[in-house]
Design a protein around this motif. Structure first.
Motif, PDB file in Angstrom:
ATOM      1  N   GLY A 167       0.841  -1.199   0.000  1.00 39.54           N
ATOM      2  CA  GLY A 167       0.000   0.000   0.000  1.00 39.54           C
ATOM      3  C   GLY A 167       0.868   1.238   0.000  1.00 39.54           C
ATOM      4  N   ASN A 168       0.697   2.061   1.015  1.00 41.33           N
ATOM      5  CA  ASN A 168       1.501   3.284   1.144  1.00 41.33           C
ATOM      6  C   ASN A 168       2.717   3.084   2.031  1.00 41.33           C
ATOM      7  OD1 ASN A 168      -0.050   4.886  -0.510  1.00 41.33           O
ATOM      8  ND2 ASN A 168      -1.387   5.530   1.157  1.00 41.33           N
ATOM      9  N   GLU A 169       3.019   1.841   2.400  1.00 39.91           N
ATOM     10  CA  GLU A 169       4.151   1.587   3.287  1.00 39.91           C
ATOM     11  C   GLU A 169       5.197   0.709   2.606  1.00 39.91           C
ATOM     12  OE1 GLU A 169       3.142   0.291   7.170  1.00 39.91           O
ATOM     13  OE2 GLU A 169       1.905   2.043   7.556  1.00 39.91           O
ATOM     14  N   ILE A 170       6.448   0.916   3.004  1.00 41.10           N
ATOM     15  CA  ILE A 170       7.567   0.145   2.474  1.00 41.10           C
ATOM     16  C   ILE A 170       8.201  -0.598   3.629  1.00 41.10           C
ATOM     17  CG2 ILE A 170       9.792   0.250   1.299  1.00 41.10           C
ATOM     18  CD1 ILE A 170       8.876   2.980   0.158  1.00 41.10           C
ATOM     19  N   GLU A 171       8.307  -1.902   3.503  1.00 40.85           N
ATOM     20  CA  GLU A 171       9.015  -2.680   4.532  1.00 40.85           C
ATOM     21  C   GLU A 171      10.486  -2.740   4.161  1.00 40.85           C
ATOM     22  OE1 GLU A 171       7.542  -6.548   5.373  1.00 40.85           O
ATOM     23  OE2 GLU A 171       5.585  -5.795   6.000  1.00 40.85           O
ATOM     24  N   LEU A 172      11.339  -2.453   5.129  1.00 50.02           N
ATOM     25  CA  LEU A 172      12.775  -2.391   4.880  1.00 50.02           C
ATOM     26  C   LEU A 172      13.534  -3.304   5.830  1.00 50.02           C
ATOM     27  CD1 LEU A 172      13.124   1.483   4.842  1.00 50.02           C
ATOM     28  CD2 LEU A 172      13.017   0.006   2.854  1.00 50.02           C
ATOM     29  N   ASP A 173      14.635  -3.834   5.346  1.00 49.87           N
ATOM     30  CA  ASP A 173      15.572  -4.521   6.229  1.00 49.87           C
ATOM     31  C   ASP A 173      16.576  -3.519   6.777  1.00 49.87           C
ATOM     32  OD1 ASP A 173      14.506  -7.025   5.986  1.00 49.87           O
ATOM     33  OD2 ASP A 173      15.728  -7.548   4.254  1.00 49.87           O
ATOM     34  N   GLU A 174      16.824  -2.472   5.995  1.00 46.22           N
ATOM     35  CA  GLU A 174      17.854  -1.505   6.367  1.00 46.22           C
ATOM     36  C   GLU A 174      17.519  -0.137   5.785  1.00 46.22           C
ATOM     37  OE1 GLU A 174      22.216  -2.497   6.088  1.00 46.22           O
ATOM     38  OE2 GLU A 174      22.031  -1.083   4.441  1.00 46.22           O
ATOM     39  N   LEU A 175      17.865   0.884   6.494  1.00 44.27           N
ATOM     40  CA  LEU A 175      17.706   2.263   6.039  1.00 44.27           C
ATOM     41  C   LEU A 175      19.019   2.983   6.304  1.00 44.27           C
ATOM     42  CD1 LEU A 175      15.837   4.698   5.172  1.00 44.27           C
ATOM     43  CD2 LEU A 175      15.472   5.029   7.617  1.00 44.27           C
ATOM     44  N   ARG A 176      19.619   3.532   5.265  1.00 44.78           N
ATOM     45  CA  ARG A 176      20.854   4.291   5.436  1.00 44.78           C
ATOM     46  C   ARG A 176      20.553   5.767   5.266  1.00 44.78           C
ATOM     47  NH1 ARG A 176      24.855   1.853   1.431  1.00 44.78           N
ATOM     48  NH2 ARG A 176      23.305   0.276   1.005  1.00 44.78           N
ATOM     49  N   VAL A 177      21.019   6.564   6.192  1.00 40.21           N
ATOM     50  CA  VAL A 177      20.822   8.005   6.156  1.00 40.21           C
ATOM     51  C   VAL A 177      22.178   8.648   5.903  1.00 40.21           C
ATOM     52  CG1 VAL A 177      20.094  10.031   7.465  1.00 40.21           C
ATOM     53  CG2 VAL A 177      18.886   7.851   7.756  1.00 40.21           C
ATOM     54  N   VAL A 178      22.244   9.486   4.892  1.00 38.94           N
ATOM     55  CA  VAL A 178      23.484  10.193   4.566  1.00 38.94           C
ATOM     56  C   VAL A 178      23.251  11.678   4.855  1.00 38.94           C
ATOM     57  CG1 VAL A 178      25.147  10.749   2.759  1.00 38.94           C
ATOM     58  CG2 VAL A 178      23.998   8.521   2.755  1.00 38.94           C
ATOM     59  N   ILE A 179      24.149  12.270   5.604  1.00 36.03           N
ATOM     60  CA  ILE A 179      24.034  13.683   5.972  1.00 36.03           C
ATOM     61  C   ILE A 179      25.316  14.384   5.546  1.00 36.03           C
ATOM     62  CG2 ILE A 179      23.825  15.308   7.898  1.00 36.03           C
ATOM     63  CD1 ILE A 179      22.333  12.995   9.384  1.00 36.03           C
ATOM     64  N   SER A 180      25.171  15.515   4.882  1.00 34.43           N
ATOM     65  CA  SER A 180      26.352  16.298   4.519  1.00 34.43           C
ATOM     66  C   SER A 180      26.128  17.741   4.926  1.00 34.43           C
ATOM     67  CB  SER A 180      26.649  16.195   3.021  1.00 34.43           C
ATOM     68  OG  SER A 180      25.731  16.960   2.287  1.00 34.43           O
ATOM     69  N   SER A 181      27.219  18.422   5.210  1.00 35.54           N
ATOM     70  CA  SER A 181      27.153  19.827   5.588  1.00 35.54           C
ATOM     71  C   SER A 181      28.555  20.415   5.509  1.00 35.54           C
ATOM     72  CB  SER A 181      26.631  19.950   7.029  1.00 35.54           C
ATOM     73  OG  SER A 181      26.745  21.288   7.475  1.00 35.54           O
ATOM     74  N   PRO A 182      28.681  21.696   5.175  1.00 32.47           N
ATOM     75  CA  PRO A 182      29.991  22.344   5.250  1.00 32.47           C
ATOM     76  C   PRO A 182      30.323  22.760   6.690  1.00 32.47           C
ATOM     77  CG  PRO A 182      28.367  23.856   4.358  1.00 32.47           C
ATOM     78  CD  PRO A 182      27.679  22.543   4.560  1.00 32.47           C
ATOM     79  N   ASP A 183      29.388  22.613   7.611  1.00 31.11           N
ATOM     80  CA  ASP A 183      29.568  23.028   8.999  1.00 31.11           C
ATOM     81  C   ASP A 183      30.040  21.827   9.830  1.00 31.11           C
ATOM     82  OD1 ASP A 183      29.361  23.856  11.634  1.00 31.11           O
ATOM     83  OD2 ASP A 183      27.440  24.889  11.324  1.00 31.11           O
ATOM     84  N   TYR A 184      31.366  21.742  10.037  1.00 31.14           N
ATOM     85  CA  TYR A 184      31.939  20.590  10.727  1.00 31.14           C
ATOM     86  C   TYR A 184      31.540  20.535  12.206  1.00 31.14           C
ATOM     87  CZ  TYR A 184      34.484  20.115   6.435  1.00 31.14           C
ATOM     88  OH  TYR A 184      34.787  19.962   5.119  1.00 31.14           O
ATOM     89  N   GLU A 185      31.316  21.682  12.825  1.00 27.81           N
ATOM     90  CA  GLU A 185      30.888  21.700  14.222  1.00 27.81           C
ATOM     91  C   GLU A 185      29.503  21.066  14.345  1.00 27.81           C
ATOM     92  OE1 GLU A 185      31.283  25.457  16.209  1.00 27.81           O
ATOM     93  OE2 GLU A 185      30.068  24.783  17.891  1.00 27.81           O
ATOM     94  N   PHE A 186      28.597  21.424  13.427  1.00 26.26           N
ATOM     95  CA  PHE A 186      27.267  20.810  13.407  1.00 26.26           C
ATOM     96  C   PHE A 186      27.380  19.295  13.252  1.00 26.26           C
ATOM     97  CE2 PHE A 186      24.282  19.005  10.273  1.00 26.26           C
ATOM     98  CZ  PHE A 186      23.148  18.924  11.072  1.00 26.26           C
ATOM     99  N   LEU A 187      28.227  18.855  12.312  1.00 18.87           N
ATOM    100  CA  LEU A 187      28.388  17.413  12.080  1.00 18.87           C
ATOM    101  C   LEU A 187      28.953  16.704  13.305  1.00 18.87           C
ATOM    102  CD1 LEU A 187      29.695  17.403   8.399  1.00 18.87           C
ATOM    103  CD2 LEU A 187      27.436  16.684   9.208  1.00 18.87           C
ATOM    104  N   LEU A 188      29.878  17.364  14.005  1.00 16.57           N
ATOM    105  CA  LEU A 188      30.458  16.765  15.215  1.00 16.57           C
ATOM    106  C   LEU A 188      29.401  16.599  16.305  1.00 16.57           C
ATOM    107  CD1 LEU A 188      33.072  15.754  16.537  1.00 16.57           C
ATOM    108  CD2 LEU A 188      33.405  18.067  17.395  1.00 16.57           C
TER     109      LEU A 188
END
Length: 189
Positions: free
Chosen positions: A9-30
């Motif tokens: 339906g409107n749902e997806i069953e997953l075994d795994e979800l990978r989240v990728v985050i990028s930013s030029p702000d290294y303090e935020f990433l830390l």
């Protein structure tokens, strides 16, 4: 990024979800990295996520004025009337430049150092179906937002400092909803 396993339906069953985050702000990433390390379980809209591994990716340095980008999430480019613009549209480059200029101005207080040249190598059209709290309150749970976006590979030239920031910030409308994440496929010398 998701590994699509089963669509129900409107749902997806997953075994795994990978989240990728990028930013030029290294303090935020830390701070984000340290915060994620301290929490193992997350809940969102009644779903439970269990954090497994956090990997710090290696950022590529753009030292040339020519780069080939691959999209990690679709690019949503629209005109001033919010009509989606396809990569083969003669005004695509104009709208990319406007969007890139706006994104960079909002981040560093200065837009593009010089206009971008964009040449699609291969793009695939995607229609993204979404909903959010405000939209659901206004139109009901059965109604959804649809966005026409494009996923693929493209050649871009411009000032290396601009290209580096666009790589870190993303290039698309609705970046805060996950659109427009880029990966450097190749830096041309």
């Amino acid at each position: 990024m998701i590994g699509l396993d089963t669509l129900k339906g409107n749902e997806i069953e997953l075994d795994e979800l990978r989240v990728v985050i990028s930013s030029p702000d290294y303090e935020f990433l830390l701070h984000l990295y340290n915060g994620l390390q301290s929490k193992k379980r997350f809940e969102y809209k009644g779903y439970e996520f269990i954090r497994r591994k956090i990997v710090m990716g290696e950022e590529k340095k753009i030292t040339s004025s020519v780069v080939i980008f691959r999209t990690l999430s679709p690019l949503l480019i629209e005109d001033e009337k919010k009509i989606p613009i396809a990569p083969d549209d003669p005004n695509y480059e104009k709208h990319i430049n406007y969007l890139a200029d706006t994104i960079l101005y909002e981040y560093r207080g200065r837009g593009l150092y010089k206009p971008l040249t964009v040449r699609p190598i291969r793009f695939k059209k995607m229609v993204i179906k979404e909903s959010n709290h405000q939209f659901t309150e206004k139109y009901g749970e059965q109604q959804h937002l649809y966005f026409t976006a494009y996923h693929g590979l493209f050649h871009m030239s411009g000032e290396p400092a601009d290209l580096q920031l666009l790589y870190q910030l993303g290039l698309s409308k609705r970046r805060n909803q996950g659109f427009g994440m880029l990966e450097v496929e190749e830096v041309k010398e």
